[in-house]
Design an enzyme around this catalytic site. Structure first.
Site, PDB file in Angstrom:
ATOM      1  N   GLN A 169       8.764 -10.781   7.320  1.00  0.00           N
ATOM      2  CA  GLN A 169       7.739  -9.730   7.294  1.00  0.00           C
ATOM      3  C   GLN A 169       7.304  -9.395   8.711  1.00  0.00           C
ATOM      4  OE1 GLN A 169       4.703 -11.041   4.587  1.00  0.00           O
ATOM      5  NE2 GLN A 169       6.036 -10.857   2.811  1.00  0.00           N
ATOM      6  N   ASP A 211      10.504 -18.719  -1.188  1.00  0.00           N
ATOM      7  CA  ASP A 211       9.827 -18.304  -2.428  1.00  0.00           C
ATOM      8  C   ASP A 211      10.248 -19.148  -3.631  1.00  0.00           C
ATOM      9  OD1 ASP A 211       8.507 -16.344  -1.035  1.00  0.00           O
ATOM     10  OD2 ASP A 211       9.941 -14.774  -1.533  1.00  0.00           O
ATOM     11  N   LYS A 264      12.935  -7.520  -5.011  1.00  0.00           N
ATOM     12  CA  LYS A 264      11.644  -7.084  -4.464  1.00  0.00           C
ATOM     13  C   LYS A 264      11.777  -6.749  -2.971  1.00  0.00           C
ATOM     14  CE  LYS A 264       7.996 -10.073  -4.311  1.00  0.00           C
ATOM     15  NZ  LYS A 264       7.395 -10.158  -2.955  1.00  0.00           N
TER      16      LYS A 264
END
Ligand code: S3P
Length: 423
Positions: free
Chosen positions: A160, A306, A13
């Site tokens: 991010q 995650d 991803k």
């Protein structure tokens, strides 16, 4: 375990998001092979299309992206809806920080609640204008400006945030540096370097020197280690055979969970086989083993952020108490993962406790039973789906659709791991 069970996973991803953005900013047509085609990846592709980029349907196989160069995005017609994807929202804010048009960024109910100031603050310091409509969340409107260079010191280890600032510097043509408390995943740095951009890394600081253009590329996205983590957990808790996961992204800033599982006694081998835009790729071989508790340290959390839901599920079946230190970031993921994880472990009869930013999970041998609220969080749903396949388990998940956010085909693959290809 017996030998010879091989599987491939959907594309990573994080790498698919970055490949789509960089291909959109490249001068010419790129081909991304084996991209992730999940809902999150489609959200990113959909937003880039709204910004005037031609992207072929994201259906697997490969995707073609016709990049328009670093300054080629067009004013979007309507909102940029990032769905459930925090990565799409934050990356796009960085990319848009120097375009002279307004763009409204929004998402689903979960994404609208997630913090955006961690990204918009540095972008405003660089010269972008931001209008908030919902405090520190979405929707918001960004209007780019003439950017200034920045040396930004971030108080969170977030790839991010780091990537948004790097993209802002790349597109806006200004030098930027980002210093993090602990290094987060370094995919953006590696991919930019592979495309010829000068990105220098010193300890926890990354520095980008702007360029005039980046070239189009053809590359194959390796399998997603975060998705692999669910199958690895299933193989350890339920599987009966040796399992090889082929061509997985094995960047060390992503596979901290493998180190933790090894400390718990898991027999996991990683064999490097190839490369994707500066990223190591390899096979991961898992063999059954008895598991015991461990301590997960705060400075390793960014490399497994995650994977904490599934690691907690594994810990709940290992002997002893596993401690996860410094996991406050879990509160601002797709759900408040810390609260929800503890509530779900409790609901299925596991002993766990949260104290500040520390999670304690006690291993138990009796089968888990009870109801699980996923909060429509894909990783919560997949972690407890793995638990539901443990011998004697009886769990009811509130929904089974959210895995499509990051892992299309998850339930089929889980079935293959727990029952084998022939049932
Ligand atoms: C991601 C970074 C992580 C991670 C997310 C993907 C990325 O978020 O949780 O799923 O691709 O950069 P943070 O960097 O905010 O921790």
């Amino acid at each position: 375990m017996t030998a010879g069970f091989q599987m491939e996973l959907p594309g990573d991803k994080s790498l698919t998001h970055r490949a789509l953005v960089l291909a959109a900013l490249a001068s010419g047509e790129s081909t991304i092979e084996h991209p992730l085609t999940s809902l999150d990846a489609r959200s990113m592709a959909g937003c880039l299309r709204r910004l005037g980029i031609s992207i072929s349907p994201l259906r697997g196989g490969s995707v073609r992206v016709v990049g328009k160069g670093l300054r080629g995005l067009a004013k979007p017609n309507g909102s940029l809806n990032c769905g459930n994807s925090g990565t799409a929202a934050r990356f796009l804010l960085g990319v848009l920080a120097s375009f002279p048009f307004p763009a409204r960024v929004t998402g689903d109910a979960s994404l609208r609640r997630r913090p955006m100031r961690r990204v918009t603050r540095p972008l405003q310091q660089m010269g972008a204008s931001v209008t908030e409509f919902a405090g520190d969340g979405l929707p918001l409107e960004i209007r780019g400006g003439q950017l200034q260079p920045i040396d930004y010191v971030s108080d969170t280890a977030s790839a991010q945030v780091k990537s948004a600032i790097l993209f802002a510097g790349l597109v806006g043509g200004v030098a930027v540096s980002v210093t993090e408390p602990v290094r987060s995943r370094d995919h953006t740095e590696r991919m930019l370097r592979a495309l010829g951009v000068a990105v220098e890394v010193r300890e926890t600081t990354v520095r980008l020197t702007p360029v005039d253009s980046i070239p189009p590329f053809t590359a194959t996205v390796p399998g997603d280690p975060s998705s692999a983590a669910f199958l690895i957990a299933a193989a350890l808790l339920v599987g009966r055979r040796e399992m090889t996961l082929r061509e997985i992204a094995i960047n060390p800033t992503r596979i901290g969970f493998i180190e933790v599982l090894r400390r718990m006694g898991a027999d996991i081998e990683v064999r490097e086989t190839s490369e994707f835009l500066g990223e190591p790729v390899g096979d991961v071989i898992v063999r059954g083993s008895a598991l015991s508790s461990t301590e997960v340290h705060a400075d390793e959390v960014p490399s497994l952020i995650d994977e904490i839901p599934v690691l907690a599920v594994v810990a709940s079946a290992a002997s002893g108490t596993t401690t996860f230190h410094g996991v406050a970031e879990l509160r601002v993921k797709e759900s408040d993962r810390l609260t929800l994880l503890a509530a779900n472990l409790d609901s299925v009869g596991r002993d766990c406790r949260v104290a500040g930013d520390v999670l304690y999970v006690e291993g138990q041998s009796r089968p888990p039973r009870g109801a699980v609220q996923t909060g429509f969080d894909h990783r919560m749903a997949m972690a407890f789906a793995v638990m539901s396949r443990m011998p004697g388990a009886s769990l009811r998940l509130s929904e089974c659709e959210s895995p499509g956010i990051s892992y299309p085909g998850f339930f089929r693959d889980l079935e293959l791991v727990v029952s084998g290809p022939h049932g």
